[in-house]
Design an enzyme around this catalytic site. Structure first.
Site, PDB file in Angstrom:
ATOM      1  N   TRP A 105      13.281  -4.709  -9.024  1.00 24.53           N
ATOM      2  CA  TRP A 105      13.613  -5.993  -9.642  1.00 24.53           C
ATOM      3  C   TRP A 105      12.999  -6.079 -11.026  1.00 24.53           C
ATOM      4  CZ3 TRP A 105      17.019  -9.652  -8.526  1.00 24.53           C
ATOM      5  CH2 TRP A 105      17.561  -9.672  -7.242  1.00 24.53           C
ATOM      6  N   ALA A 129       8.699  -6.897  -4.814  1.00 22.35           N
ATOM      7  CA  ALA A 129       7.241  -7.020  -4.744  1.00 22.35           C
ATOM      8  C   ALA A 129       6.728  -7.188  -3.318  1.00 22.35           C
ATOM      9  CB  ALA A 129       6.780  -8.190  -5.611  1.00 22.35           C
ATOM     10  N   VAL A 130       7.479  -7.857  -2.458  1.00 27.17           N
ATOM     11  CA  VAL A 130       7.034  -8.065  -1.079  1.00 27.17           C
ATOM     12  C   VAL A 130       6.863  -6.733  -0.356  1.00 27.17           C
ATOM     13  CG1 VAL A 130       7.716  -9.066   1.148  1.00 27.17           C
ATOM     14  CG2 VAL A 130       7.975 -10.392  -0.942  1.00 27.17           C
ATOM     15  N   GLU A 131       7.620  -5.727  -0.746  1.00 29.09           N
ATOM     16  CA  GLU A 131       7.572  -4.424  -0.087  1.00 29.09           C
ATOM     17  C   GLU A 131       6.404  -3.548  -0.545  1.00 29.09           C
ATOM     18  OE1 GLU A 131      11.070  -6.465   0.504  1.00 29.09           O
ATOM     19  OE2 GLU A 131      10.560  -5.714  -1.494  1.00 29.09           O
ATOM     20  N   VAL A 160       7.670 -10.802 -11.197  1.00 27.45           N
ATOM     21  CA  VAL A 160       8.328 -11.864 -10.453  1.00 27.45           C
ATOM     22  C   VAL A 160       8.479 -13.034 -11.416  1.00 27.45           C
ATOM     23  CG1 VAL A 160       8.257 -13.314  -8.393  1.00 27.45           C
ATOM     24  CG2 VAL A 160       7.159 -11.057  -8.365  1.00 27.45           C
ATOM     25  N   ILE A 161       9.731 -13.475 -11.622  1.00 26.38           N
ATOM     26  CA  ILE A 161      10.004 -14.536 -12.589  1.00 26.38           C
ATOM     27  C   ILE A 161      10.446 -15.799 -11.852  1.00 26.38           C
ATOM     28  CG2 ILE A 161      11.384 -15.220 -14.594  1.00 26.38           C
ATOM     29  CD1 ILE A 161      11.638 -12.241 -15.286  1.00 26.38           C
ATOM     30  N   THR A 216      14.073 -22.014  -7.086  1.00 28.84           N
ATOM     31  CA  THR A 216      13.761 -22.272  -5.679  1.00 28.84           C
ATOM     32  C   THR A 216      12.313 -21.891  -5.392  1.00 28.84           C
ATOM     33  OG1 THR A 216      14.323 -20.059  -4.872  1.00 28.84           O
ATOM     34  CG2 THR A 216      16.149 -21.636  -5.104  1.00 28.84           C
ATOM     35  N   HIS A 223      11.297 -19.628  -3.602  1.00 28.47           N
ATOM     36  CA  HIS A 223      11.203 -18.193  -3.328  1.00 28.47           C
ATOM     37  C   HIS A 223      10.105 -17.528  -4.170  1.00 28.47           C
ATOM     38  CE1 HIS A 223      12.600 -14.233  -2.095  1.00 28.47           C
ATOM     39  NE2 HIS A 223      12.634 -13.865  -3.361  1.00 28.47           N
ATOM     40  N   LEU A 271      -3.760  -4.841  -8.716  1.00 29.95           N
ATOM     41  CA  LEU A 271      -2.630  -5.763  -8.799  1.00 29.95           C
ATOM     42  C   LEU A 271      -2.089  -5.770 -10.227  1.00 29.95           C
ATOM     43  CD1 LEU A 271      -0.824  -7.863  -7.438  1.00 29.95           C
ATOM     44  CD2 LEU A 271      -2.531  -9.591  -8.037  1.00 29.95           C
TER      45      LEU A 271
END
Length: 158
Positions: free
Chosen positions: A28, A59-61, A86-87, A91, A93, A118
């Protein structure tokens, strides 16, 4: 990991002997992540570190992939670097993704024997990405690599 307020951060980039680093990056926002990777690799090359890059969907992975690598029996890493962007959207999310990845990295740092850096940017917009990939807020990819190298030295000294 911000260089603002820490003028000594970029001084004396360490070169730990035989450092091997796993970089886990996201698909992403690839234009931003590719720039983070470019800065990261520039520092790792300067330090003479070797590395492997693993690309994941989002990013969750990232935390899962680091934990799976650790369990895999593959060559032992001296550190892990996470790279992603992550933008904020319209929502909640964004909030969940940011929470999951930061808590996942925290948990890994508390359970693994290797540091996990990180390097996932959490941004309100693309302008903030430009400011953090060579703009007024430095280059967060470079900073992630420097942090990993410094943490390898800390880890080896303990």
């Amino acid at each position: 990991m911000s260089t603002q307020g820490n003028s000594n951060f970029l001084q004396g980039i360490p070169s730990p002997k035989d450092a091997f680093i796993i970089i886990v990056k996201t698909e992403w926002n690839s234009d931003i992540v590719d720039e983070l990777e470019r800065g990261c690799l520039n520092i790792l090359h300067q330090a003479g570190a070797t590395y492997e890059i693993i690309t994941v969907p989002g990013a969750v992975e990232i935390p899962f992939t680091i934990a799976a690598y650790k369990r895999s029996g593959r060559p032992k890493a001296d550190a892990f670097i996470t790279l992603g962007a992550v933008i904020q959207g319209g929502t909640p999310h964004f909030d969940y993704v940011c929470k999951f990845v930061t808590e996942g990295v925290l948990q890994l740092n508390l359970t693994l024997t290797e540091p996990v850096v990180l390097g996932v940017l959490t941004l309100n917009n693309r302008v903030q990405a430009e400011e953090r990939t060579g703009g007024i807020h430095g280059h967060k990819g470079e900073e992630a690599a420097i942090t990993a190298l410094k943490m390898i030295e800390v880890s080896r000294s303990l």
